[in-house]
Design a protein around this motif. Structure first.
Motif, mmCIF file in Angstrom:
data_model
loop_
_atom_site.group_PDB
_atom_site.id
_atom_site.type_symbol
_atom_site.label_atom_id
_atom_site.label_comp_id
_atom_site.label_asym_id
_atom_site.label_seq_id
_atom_site.Cartn_x
_atom_site.Cartn_y
_atom_site.Cartn_z
ATOM 1 N N ILE A 125 -6.130 46.036 1.781
ATOM 2 C CA ILE A 125 -5.671 44.746 1.054
ATOM 3 C C ILE A 125 -5.000 44.028 2.133
ATOM 4 C CG2 ILE A 125 -3.685 43.848 -0.472
ATOM 5 C CD1 ILE A 125 -4.484 45.946 -2.415
ATOM 6 N N LEU A 185 2.823 43.590 -5.761
ATOM 7 C CA LEU A 185 2.684 44.143 -7.017
ATOM 8 C C LEU A 185 1.519 45.359 -6.774
ATOM 9 C CD1 LEU A 185 2.876 41.693 -9.821
ATOM 10 C CD2 LEU A 185 4.494 43.197 -9.330
ATOM 11 N N ALA A 186 0.309 44.708 -6.207
ATOM 12 C CA ALA A 186 -0.467 45.726 -5.677
ATOM 13 C C ALA A 186 -0.015 46.746 -5.034
ATOM 14 C CB ALA A 186 -1.632 44.985 -5.014
ATOM 15 N N VAL A 202 2.933 48.170 -4.866
ATOM 16 C CA VAL A 202 3.804 49.010 -5.687
ATOM 17 C C VAL A 202 2.766 49.746 -6.534
ATOM 18 C CG1 VAL A 202 5.259 48.691 -7.650
ATOM 19 C CG2 VAL A 202 5.698 47.506 -5.590
ATOM 20 N N LEU A 203 1.948 49.309 -7.119
ATOM 21 C CA LEU A 203 0.924 49.903 -7.907
ATOM 22 C C LEU A 203 0.154 51.212 -7.150
ATOM 23 C CD1 LEU A 203 -1.298 47.400 -9.930
ATOM 24 C CD2 LEU A 203 0.425 49.191 -10.736
ATOM 25 N N TYR A 208 11.894 55.576 -6.488
ATOM 26 C CA TYR A 208 12.115 55.655 -7.825
ATOM 27 C C TYR A 208 11.519 56.810 -8.475
ATOM 28 C CZ TYR A 208 12.228 54.306 -12.842
ATOM 29 O OH TYR A 208 12.117 54.155 -14.082
ATOM 30 N N TYR A 209 10.182 56.769 -8.203
ATOM 31 C CA TYR A 209 9.500 57.910 -9.084
ATOM 32 C C TYR A 209 9.682 59.386 -8.613
ATOM 33 C CZ TYR A 209 6.756 54.435 -11.929
ATOM 34 O OH TYR A 209 6.575 53.489 -12.654
ATOM 35 N N TYR A 259 -0.256 32.836 -4.355
ATOM 36 C CA TYR A 259 -0.097 33.595 -5.108
ATOM 37 C C TYR A 259 0.036 35.036 -4.366
ATOM 38 C CZ TYR A 259 -0.980 30.702 -9.040
ATOM 39 O OH TYR A 259 -0.982 29.597 -9.934
ATOM 40 N N SER A 283 2.892 53.838 -6.217
ATOM 41 C CA SER A 283 3.421 54.630 -7.356
ATOM 42 C C SER A 283 2.577 55.269 -8.080
ATOM 43 C CB SER A 283 4.464 53.599 -8.250
ATOM 44 O OG SER A 283 3.771 52.741 -8.745
ATOM 45 N N MET A 284 1.023 55.250 -7.763
ATOM 46 C CA MET A 284 0.048 55.762 -8.407
ATOM 47 C C MET A 284 0.096 57.528 -8.254
ATOM 48 S SD MET A 284 -3.096 53.914 -9.403
ATOM 49 C CE MET A 284 -3.794 53.463 -7.865
ATOM 50 N N ILE A 303 2.920 37.127 -5.025
ATOM 51 C CA ILE A 303 2.942 37.800 -6.411
ATOM 52 C C ILE A 303 2.213 39.103 -6.250
ATOM 53 C CG2 ILE A 303 2.419 37.596 -8.859
ATOM 54 C CD1 ILE A 303 3.282 34.855 -8.671
ATOM 55 N N TRP A 304 0.744 39.073 -5.803
ATOM 56 C CA TRP A 304 -0.053 39.938 -6.074
ATOM 57 C C TRP A 304 0.045 41.082 -4.881
ATOM 58 C CZ3 TRP A 304 -4.258 41.107 -2.754
ATOM 59 C CH2 TRP A 304 -4.667 40.242 -1.982
ATOM 60 N N LEU A 324 11.109 62.240 -11.064
ATOM 61 C CA LEU A 324 10.145 63.115 -11.453
ATOM 62 C C LEU A 324 10.184 64.475 -10.458
ATOM 63 C CD1 LEU A 324 7.135 61.008 -11.881
ATOM 64 C CD2 LEU A 324 8.677 61.879 -13.750
ATOM 65 N N TYR A 333 1.677 64.424 -13.559
ATOM 66 C CA TYR A 333 1.099 64.552 -14.971
ATOM 67 C C TYR A 333 -0.064 65.385 -14.780
ATOM 68 C CZ TYR A 333 4.389 61.611 -17.386
ATOM 69 O OH TYR A 333 5.635 61.264 -17.780
ATOM 70 N N ILE A 372 -6.801 41.818 -8.611
ATOM 71 C CA ILE A 372 -6.785 41.988 -7.183
ATOM 72 C C ILE A 372 -8.089 41.409 -6.583
ATOM 73 C CG2 ILE A 372 -6.394 43.501 -5.033
ATOM 74 C CD1 ILE A 372 -4.546 44.888 -6.887
ATOM 75 N N ILE A 428 3.588 45.688 -14.520
ATOM 76 C CA ILE A 428 3.247 45.146 -13.448
ATOM 77 C C ILE A 428 1.648 44.855 -13.510
ATOM 78 C CG2 ILE A 428 2.209 45.664 -10.896
ATOM 79 C CD1 ILE A 428 4.828 47.456 -10.755
ATOM 80 N N ILE A 443 2.801 59.534 -9.813
ATOM 81 C CA ILE A 443 2.866 59.655 -11.319
ATOM 82 C C ILE A 443 1.653 60.676 -11.662
ATOM 83 C CG2 ILE A 443 2.143 58.399 -13.552
ATOM 84 C CD1 ILE A 443 3.586 56.121 -12.440
ATOM 85 N N PHE A 484 -8.111 37.860 -6.755
ATOM 86 C CA PHE A 484 -7.341 37.049 -5.650
ATOM 87 C C PHE A 484 -7.958 36.950 -4.352
ATOM 88 C CE2 PHE A 484 -3.756 37.627 -8.787
ATOM 89 C CZ PHE A 484 -3.492 36.276 -9.029
ATOM 90 N N ILE A 485 -8.618 38.066 -4.103
ATOM 91 C CA ILE A 485 -9.148 38.204 -2.825
ATOM 92 C C ILE A 485 -10.601 37.440 -2.439
ATOM 93 C CG2 ILE A 485 -10.256 39.834 -1.156
ATOM 94 C CD1 ILE A 485 -8.000 41.985 -1.792
ATOM 95 N N PHE A 494 4.736 50.621 -14.771
ATOM 96 C CA PHE A 494 3.276 50.605 -14.472
ATOM 97 C C PHE A 494 2.505 49.332 -15.149
ATOM 98 C CE2 PHE A 494 -0.542 52.787 -12.836
ATOM 99 C CZ PHE A 494 -0.066 53.052 -11.484
ATOM 100 N N LEU A 516 -0.031 40.989 -13.194
ATOM 101 C CA LEU A 516 -1.157 40.620 -12.340
ATOM 102 C C LEU A 516 -2.335 40.144 -13.206
ATOM 103 C CD1 LEU A 516 -1.547 43.705 -10.130
ATOM 104 C CD2 LEU A 516 -1.223 41.335 -9.380
#
Lengths: 66, 258
Positions: B82, B25-26, B28-29, B138-139, B18, B32-33, B21-22, B143, B40, A57, A19, B36, A60-61, A16, A23
């Motif tokens: 997004i 990644l965005a 994925v975040l 994966y998470y 980009y 996986s938020m 890239i972003w 978990l 927790y 983010i 990443i 997690i 970028f947008i 986490f 970014l």
């Protein structure tokens, strides 16, 4: 708080953080290389660095000119 | 072949600005938020405090399929936002800045131009969704409990159809309007309206693409692909095809009128 810190499984959190770091770095590198952004550059530096996760983010947008 | 060239140009452009890239990644975040934070949750509650002395809070026992669906629902809201925002300028922006004229002044067919744009966007969306669900998987596995890789692949396949529809709606509005903001607004309004209609007339629109996540959840629990899911998937593909043909058509008439 310290206890909570130790309880956290770092194998879970590390990807986490990585990443988020990627970014942030890519956004900052692009910000320095680009000629002009939408709105002042210093404002975007603040947004990218301070606003967690969504800062880059948002940049970028909305920050880059098409 | 012309189409391949245009498609490669699209991939290169998305790499240069980009997006490659972003966007992954965005996603994925976003995906996986939830695994997690729900894992927790007890620690977070304890750290935040504010619970009265002796109060006990019964936490639900999350099944792996529940957690995967949490990721899907996050992608349904934030991920869709997004996708719409990053695709709002693909054609509209080029028309505004005059790049599309530069391309279309050459003997480039409208079909190739639009479908190459569409395919470039879809590759990005599918790759992002795959990576996002991979991280969620994966998470979930470390978990919450075991979930087979095949079932995640099935989720990606069927949910990818829904995201493809979202991307196609955005492409469709891109061909209609020149203002990127308007494109984003109308795409989101269309998606919200269709989910509203599906909710109100639930019985009539049983196979509406908006219902696909309900059937995906069913598939995760039972482990088999239901007829409803297949029908919904086919209808989604059909609507995508109609929208794509429609966008080529509107773009042709619009450009010729200009």
């Amino acid at each position: 708080m310290q206890e909570l810190f130790n309880e956290i499984n770092w194998a879970v959190i590390a990807p986490f953080l990585v990443i988020q770091a990627i970014l942030l770095l890519v956004a900052l590198i692009d910000l320095f290389r680009i000629d002009k952004t939408n709105g002042p550059k210093w404002m975007w530096i603040f947004i990218i660095v301070i606003v967690n996760i969504i800062g880059p983010i948002l940049y970028f947008i909305f920050g880059r000119r098409q | 072949m012309q189409w391949i060239t245009l498609f490669q140009k699209e991939l290169l452009e998305n790499w240069r600005n980009y997006k490659w890239i972003w966007v992954p990644l965005a996603i994925v975040l976003i995906a996986s938020m939830d695994p997690i934070t729900s894992y927790y949750l007890p620690q977070i509650m304890e750290a935040v405090g504010g619970m009265p002395e002796g109060a006990s809070f019964e936490l639900p026992d999350f099944q792996p399929s529940d957690v995967v669906m949490m990721s899907i629902s996050q992608i349904s809201s934030l991920g869709v936002l997004i996708i719409v925002l990053m695709s709002m300028g693909t054609i509209a922006g080029e028309r505004k800045s005059g790049v599309s004229e530069l391309i279309l002044v050459k003997p480039v067919s409208y079909n190739n131009y639009i479908t190459a744009k569409w395919a470039g966007l879809l590759v990005l969306v599918w790759a992002s969704l795959f990576l996002g669900m991979l991280s969620s998987w994966y998470y979930v596995n470390i978990l919450f409990g075991v979930l087979s890789f095949i079932s995640i692949l099935k989720v990606v396949f069927f949910y990818g159809l829904w995201l493809s529809l979202v991307a196609t709606v955005s492409i469709f509005y891109n061909t209609l309007f020149k203002t990127p903001g308007l494109v984003a607004f109308l795409s989101i309004a269309t998606i919200m309206l269709s989910s509203l209609i599906t909710k109100i007339f639930g019985q009539r629109f049983e196979w509406s693409p908006n219902n696909i996540s309900i059937y995906i959840k069913e598939m995760l629990v039972t482990g088999s692909v239901s007829a409803d899911l297949l029908a919904t998937a086919l209808i989604t593909i059909g609507i995508i095809a109609v929208l794509l043909i429609g966008s080529i058509f509107t773009y042709k008439t619009k450009e010729l009128a200009n």
